[in-house]
Design a protein around this motif. Structure first.
Motif, PDB file in Angstrom:
ATOM      1  N   GLY A 267       0.814  -1.218   0.000  1.00 16.45           N
ATOM      2  CA  GLY A 267       0.000   0.000   0.000  1.00 16.45           C
ATOM      3  C   GLY A 267       0.842   1.260   0.000  1.00 16.45           C
ATOM      4  N   GLN A 268       2.013   1.202   0.625  1.00 16.54           N
ATOM      5  CA  GLN A 268       2.890   2.371   0.658  1.00 16.54           C
ATOM      6  C   GLN A 268       3.395   2.692  -0.749  1.00 16.54           C
ATOM      7  OE1 GLN A 268       4.132   4.029   3.784  1.00 16.54           O
ATOM      8  NE2 GLN A 268       2.258   3.069   4.500  1.00 16.54           N
ATOM      9  N   ALA A 271       0.255   4.072  -2.693  1.00 16.40           N
ATOM     10  CA  ALA A 271      -0.125   5.436  -2.337  1.00 16.40           C
ATOM     11  C   ALA A 271       0.843   6.427  -2.981  1.00 16.40           C
ATOM     12  CB  ALA A 271      -0.135   5.599  -0.830  1.00 16.40           C
ATOM     13  N   MET A 275      -0.059   9.179  -6.070  1.00 18.88           N
ATOM     14  CA  MET A 275       0.181  10.603  -5.904  1.00 18.88           C
ATOM     15  C   MET A 275       0.844  11.231  -7.119  1.00 18.88           C
ATOM     16  SD  MET A 275       1.887  11.550  -2.376  1.00 18.88           S
ATOM     17  CE  MET A 275       0.818  11.528  -0.991  1.00 18.88           C
ATOM     18  N   LEU A 277       4.118  10.606  -7.750  1.00 21.65           N
ATOM     19  CA  LEU A 277       5.561  10.723  -7.507  1.00 21.65           C
ATOM     20  C   LEU A 277       6.309   9.882  -8.546  1.00 21.65           C
ATOM     21  CD1 LEU A 277       5.669  10.285  -3.618  1.00 21.65           C
ATOM     22  CD2 LEU A 277       5.910  12.396  -4.888  1.00 21.65           C
ATOM     23  N   GLN A 290      11.801   3.598   4.832  1.00 22.22           N
ATOM     24  CA  GLN A 290      11.155   2.548   5.620  1.00 22.22           C
ATOM     25  C   GLN A 290      11.908   1.231   5.518  1.00 22.22           C
ATOM     26  OE1 GLN A 290       6.777   2.470   5.536  1.00 22.22           O
ATOM     27  NE2 GLN A 290       6.856   4.121   4.078  1.00 22.22           N
ATOM     28  N   ARG A 293      15.254   1.275   7.523  1.00 18.18           N
ATOM     29  CA  ARG A 293      14.991   1.234   8.956  1.00 18.18           C
ATOM     30  C   ARG A 293      14.771  -0.210   9.419  1.00 18.18           C
ATOM     31  NH1 ARG A 293      11.659   6.118  11.406  1.00 18.18           N
ATOM     32  NH2 ARG A 293      12.863   7.052   9.731  1.00 18.18           N
ATOM     33  N   ASN A 372       6.068   3.619  17.435  1.00 25.65           N
ATOM     34  CA  ASN A 372       4.703   4.089  17.639  1.00 25.65           C
ATOM     35  C   ASN A 372       4.166   4.713  16.361  1.00 25.65           C
ATOM     36  OD1 ASN A 372       6.350   6.232  17.631  1.00 25.65           O
ATOM     37  ND2 ASN A 372       5.300   7.367  19.246  1.00 25.65           N
ATOM     38  N   TYR A 373       4.863   4.540  15.287  1.00 22.12           N
ATOM     39  CA  TYR A 373       4.321   5.020  14.023  1.00 22.12           C
ATOM     40  C   TYR A 373       4.273   3.881  13.021  1.00 22.12           C
ATOM     41  CZ  TYR A 373       9.358   5.504  13.648  1.00 22.12           C
ATOM     42  OH  TYR A 373      10.722   5.290  13.706  1.00 22.12           O
TER      43      TYR A 373
ATOM     44  N   PHE B  98      -7.598   5.016  -0.075  1.00 20.26           N
ATOM     45  CA  PHE B  98      -7.497   3.558  -0.072  1.00 20.26           C
ATOM     46  C   PHE B  98      -8.245   2.924   1.096  1.00 20.26           C
ATOM     47  CE2 PHE B  98      -3.797   5.219  -2.173  1.00 20.26           C
ATOM     48  CZ  PHE B  98      -3.581   4.364  -3.234  1.00 20.26           C
ATOM     49  N   SER B 100      -6.975   0.465   2.797  1.00 19.89           N
ATOM     50  CA  SER B 100      -5.966   0.288   3.847  1.00 19.89           C
ATOM     51  C   SER B 100      -5.279   1.612   4.203  1.00 19.89           C
ATOM     52  CB  SER B 100      -4.942  -0.749   3.413  1.00 19.89           C
ATOM     53  OG  SER B 100      -4.507  -0.491   2.104  1.00 19.89           O
ATOM     54  N   ASN B 102      -3.072   3.633   3.974  1.00 19.42           N
ATOM     55  CA  ASN B 102      -1.761   3.817   3.353  1.00 19.42           C
ATOM     56  C   ASN B 102      -1.131   5.183   3.569  1.00 19.42           C
ATOM     57  OD1 ASN B 102      -2.118   1.273   2.366  1.00 19.42           O
ATOM     58  ND2 ASN B 102      -2.650   1.915   0.294  1.00 19.42           N
ATOM     59  N   LEU B 103      -1.335   5.765   4.741  1.00 14.72           N
ATOM     60  CA  LEU B 103      -0.530   6.950   5.052  1.00 14.72           C
ATOM     61  C   LEU B 103       0.915   6.488   5.193  1.00 14.72           C
ATOM     62  CD1 LEU B 103      -2.771   8.770   7.672  1.00 14.72           C
ATOM     63  CD2 LEU B 103      -2.539   9.226   5.241  1.00 14.72           C
ATOM     64  N   PHE B 104       1.865   7.371   4.865  1.00 14.52           N
ATOM     65  CA  PHE B 104       3.276   6.995   4.977  1.00 14.52           C
ATOM     66  C   PHE B 104       3.651   6.988   6.447  1.00 14.52           C
ATOM     67  CE2 PHE B 104       3.117   9.308   0.789  1.00 14.52           C
ATOM     68  CZ  PHE B 104       2.950   8.141   0.067  1.00 14.52           C
ATOM     69  N   SER B 105       3.978   5.808   6.957  1.00 16.31           N
ATOM     70  CA  SER B 105       4.047   5.637   8.406  1.00 16.31           C
ATOM     71  C   SER B 105       5.267   6.321   9.018  1.00 16.31           C
ATOM     72  CB  SER B 105       4.055   4.155   8.745  1.00 16.31           C
ATOM     73  OG  SER B 105       5.088   3.513   8.047  1.00 16.31           O
ATOM     74  N   HIS B 106       6.283   6.639   8.204  1.00 15.05           N
ATOM     75  CA  HIS B 106       7.483   7.259   8.761  1.00 15.05           C
ATOM     76  C   HIS B 106       7.417   8.784   8.690  1.00 15.05           C
ATOM     77  CE1 HIS B 106       8.034   7.168   4.501  1.00 15.05           C
ATOM     78  NE2 HIS B 106       9.145   7.869   4.554  1.00 15.05           N
ATOM     79  N   MET B 107       6.277   9.316   8.241  1.00 17.29           N
ATOM     80  CA  MET B 107       6.158  10.766   8.092  1.00 17.29           C
ATOM     81  C   MET B 107       5.024  11.279   8.975  1.00 17.29           C
ATOM     82  SD  MET B 107       6.305  11.278   4.029  1.00 17.29           S
ATOM     83  CE  MET B 107       7.820  11.187   3.098  1.00 17.29           C
ATOM     84  N   ASN B 112       3.025  13.926   5.224  1.00 17.28           N
ATOM     85  CA  ASN B 112       2.176  13.142   4.338  1.00 17.28           C
ATOM     86  C   ASN B 112       1.401  14.038   3.377  1.00 17.28           C
ATOM     87  OD1 ASN B 112       1.542  10.066   4.540  1.00 17.28           O
ATOM     88  ND2 ASN B 112       2.162  10.671   6.604  1.00 17.28           N
ATOM     89  N   ILE B 115       4.019  16.247   0.800  1.00 18.97           N
ATOM     90  CA  ILE B 115       4.995  15.639  -0.115  1.00 18.97           C
ATOM     91  C   ILE B 115       4.475  15.632  -1.549  1.00 18.97           C
ATOM     92  CG2 ILE B 115       4.223  13.276   0.432  1.00 18.97           C
ATOM     93  CD1 ILE B 115       7.170  12.472  -0.138  1.00 18.97           C
ATOM     94  N   GLY B 116       3.181  15.381  -1.731  1.00 19.60           N
ATOM     95  CA  GLY B 116       2.628  15.372  -3.089  1.00 19.60           C
ATOM     96  C   GLY B 116       2.752  16.720  -3.764  1.00 19.60           C
ATOM     97  N   TYR B 148       2.333  11.391  14.126  1.00 17.53           N
ATOM     98  CA  TYR B 148       2.545  10.318  13.160  1.00 17.53           C
ATOM     99  C   TYR B 148       1.234   9.548  12.984  1.00 17.53           C
ATOM    100  CZ  TYR B 148       7.545  11.081  13.050  1.00 17.53           C
ATOM    101  OH  TYR B 148       8.774  11.633  12.846  1.00 17.53           O
ATOM    102  N   GLY B 150       0.510   6.545  13.167  1.00 17.25           N
ATOM    103  CA  GLY B 150       0.292   5.538  14.189  1.00 17.25           C
ATOM    104  C   GLY B 150      -0.302   6.080  15.481  1.00 17.25           C
ATOM    105  N   ARG B 164      -5.176  14.164   2.110  1.00 16.25           N
ATOM    106  CA  ARG B 164      -3.984  13.972   1.280  1.00 16.25           C
ATOM    107  C   ARG B 164      -4.362  13.887  -0.199  1.00 16.25           C
ATOM    108  NH1 ARG B 164      -0.020   8.847   2.091  1.00 16.25           N
ATOM    109  NH2 ARG B 164      -1.841   7.752   1.281  1.00 16.25           N
TER     110      ARG B 164
END
Lengths: 373, 257
Positions: A267-268, A271, A275, A277, A290, A293, A372-373, B98, B100, B102-107, B112, B115-116, B148, B150, B164
């Motif tokens: 999904g990442q 997405a 967009m 990109l 990601q 990491r 936690n994210y 979506f 699921s 699908n947000l970018f989990s590290h941002m 989020n 970036i677009g 975040y 999460g 987004r």
């Protein structure tokens, strides 16, 4: 009709009184008694093993410390002693640490070692994990090359054939990681490419390299690389070995990175695509941060291995710490004190590798805890 | 309502999305069969149907997350084909939400959202952030900009997901079962935002089982089964007087409880 109706089904909900957590021990002594002295066999075994260990430890202590010669003007004083002759380290440490680098110029080696260790420590700080770290490493490598090669800024030229000892080991490790890691990322991305030629190339490089022992890769590099050069141009053993180390590291790390790429949720990718990109933007901003990491602990493990693998270059006649130690031991006066010299090298390697492994362990805990994210 | 308003260009009567004779196979499995559909400007289409009927595949073909093999898909005058440049152009104009999330989990939420616009549309970061704050405020998430994903609930995440998709001021929004993965008590907060987006005049294609939403918002309800469009009608007609037996069966299963 039977008037005994079936019992009405009913969920049974009850509350139990709180019970203490099981298995709390009541001290070290009780633990010892329960595990080591719980019957005759175990008690005898425990005592015997303890006695043997103490005996061995006492002898080691005698050899390493009590009967050891710490300082001696020459090897003769050592010959009379029954303990270790640490005087060899005092006598030969410049040779072990810096190889055959010109004696007057060895201050340059000291700076190089300090630079690389400093940068390695800085690389461990997560706050510094930006692209600037990579540029800083490139700058460091350039500075190190200036210092080690000389010939600029009035420094006496010192060819790679003079390099040795700790600087050689550290330079090879650093260059291997600094060039090998981006190489690994490119190989991993290439292996997942939809373009058949790129994919085939990357799979080929990875699989062929992984299918060969490092020693063979080193020999191939030493023998083959000069063939690709125009006649008249020679290539130093150092460069050959370095190329081999980089390729070897990149091939292994590529598979680790690929694992990380696969672990990033589909999904990442979608997405990011939805967009608009571009491929490079998707990889740079979304996927690689990601993926990397996830695989950091495994990558650090591979970096430790790359550091240790530098000992193999002595087979090509390069004098890394181990090679330089062997050179030091060619002195007939000191040759019998090889165990002391090798122990010194062992401690050096252990300090480096153990710090890296502890660091990796700490990082692993931090990354799994802070999820936690 | 201006914040949620789509870019308003003189468009004429050209459909924003036109699918004609679209066919798609997964290997030998025929996933989409002869799909014809026009979606006009500011039109809201809800697609429903049993699982595996091809509804997600259909909207994923519109922004090329899936490739169709036959027929043509035209988005705002651009043909969806193999040309990477054209696909990127289309994706700029088509937002997607979506199942699921699908947000970018590290941002962070803010990263989020920006970036677009920053990477794709080359919007200055400050301007994108201002717009993000406006939209977050509209969906009731003004306080969560620097968290975040999460740290947010599913419903909050999906509202960020919608924001987004809106950030690049798309011409069409695609929703792929936006509430299916959410806990029941969070569905309404997401639907409310979707209704608001619809009322602002956004062109929307929504795959969903939320028949209440379809009734309230849709201009057209499309029922799909086995890769085919079986029935397409305005909601009153679709719900009160369905023509096809499969539609009736589906409706009885979805609406009855």
């Amino acid at each position: 009709m039977n008037d005994r109706s079936p019992p009405r089904s009913r969920a049974l909900v009850s509350t139990l009184p709180e019970s203490p957590a099981p298995g709390s021990s009541d001290g070290v002594l009780a633990g010892l008694r329960a595990n080591l002295f719980n019957n005759v066999h175990n008690s005898v075994l425990t005592v015997v093993i303890l006695a043997v260990s103490l005996y061995a430890a006492w002898h080691a202590l005698q050899w390493v410390v009590i009967d050891a010669v710490w300082y001696a003007p020459d090897a003769k004083a050592c010959k009379l002693a029954t303990g270790a002759c640490w005087a060899i380290i005092g006598e030969k440490y410049r040779l072990i640490l810096f190889g055959t680098f010109p004696y007057q110029e060895q201050w340059r080696c000291v700076i190089v070692v300090a630079l690389i260790i400093g940068m390695a420590i800085a690389s461990g700080v997560r706050r510094f994990w930006t692209r600037w770290l990579f540029y800083a490493w490139l700058a460091t490598v350039a500075l190190v090359l200036c210092l080690m090669l000389g010939g600029v800024f009035g420094l006496k030229p010192t060819g790679t054939y003079l390099w040795g000892g700790l600087p050689l080991t550290l330079i090879m490790s650093a260059v291997t990681v600094v060039l090998g890691l981006p190489g690994a990322i490119l190989l991993a991305l290439g292996r997942r490419s939809r373009l058949p030629i790129i994919k085939a190339l990357c799979v080929g490089v990875i699989e062929i390299t992984r299918g060969l022992p490092l020693l063979v890769v080193l020999f191939i590099a030493a023998v083959m690389l000069p063939l690709f050069l125009p006649p008249g141009l020679s290539i130093s053993k150092f460069v050959c070995a370095q190329v081999a180390m980089v390729v070897f590291f990149a091939a292994y790390a590529a598979e680790i990175v690929r694992g990380g790429l696969q672990a990033v949720h589909r999904g990442q990718y979608e997405a990011a695509e939805a967009m608009g990109l571009s491929y490079a933007q998707r990889m740079h901003h979304i996927v690689l941060p990601q993926a990397l990491r996830i695989v950091i602990p495994a990558l650090v493990n591979d970096i430790v291995r790359a550091f240790k693998n530098t000992t193999f270059v002595s087979i090509l006649g390069l004098f890394d710490i181990l090679g330089a130690t062997n050179v030091a031991l060619q002195d007939p006066l000191w040759v019998q004190f090889a165990p002391e010299a090798y122990l010194f090298v062992f401690v050096l390697y252990f300090v480096f590798c153990f710090s890296m492994s502890r660091y990796s362990h700490k990082l692993e805990q931090e990354l799994s805890k802070g999820r936690n994210y | 309502m201006t914040a949620l308003h789509p870019s308003s260009e003189p468009g004429g009567d050209e459909p924003v999305v036109r699918l004609s004779g679209v066919n798609k196979w997964y290997d030998s499995y025929h996933a989409l069969r002869d799909i014809n559909m026009d979606v006009g400007r500011a039109e809201r289409v809800v697609i429903c149907g049993p699982s595996g009927s091809g509804k997600s595949t259909l909207i994923r073909c519109i922004n090329r997350l899936e490739q169709h093999q036959e027929g043509s898909i035209v988005v705002d005058g651009i043909d969806v084909c193999d040309d990477v440049k054209k696909i990127e152009q289309i994706r700029r104009d088509v937002g997607m939400v979506f199942q699921s999330i699908n947000l970018f989990s590290h941002m962070t939420v803010m990263e989020n959202l920006t970036i677009g616009p920053v990477c794709v549309n080359k919007t200055p970061r400050a301007q994108a952030e201002t717009y993000a704050h406006t939209l977050l405020d509209r969906v009731g998430l003004a306080d969560h900009a620097y968290k975040y994903p999460g740290q947010l609930s599913g419903g909050q995440q999906q509202r960020v997901g919608i924001v987004r998709a809106l950030m690049s001021r798309p011409k069409v929004l695609l929703f792929d079962e936006p509430t299916s993965a959410l806990d029941p008590e969070m569905i309404n907060e997401v639907l409310r935002v979707m209704v608001e987006v619809a009322e602002a005049g956004m062109t929307m294609i929504v795959v969903t089982h939320e028949m209440g939403f379809a009734r309230k918002v849709a201009d057209l309800v499309v029922f799909m089964d086995a890769g085919r469009i079986i029935e397409a009608a305005p909601p009153e007609e679709f719900f009160e007087n369905p023509q096809n037996d499969r539609t009736k069966l589906f409706l009885s299963q979805v609406v009855s409880h």
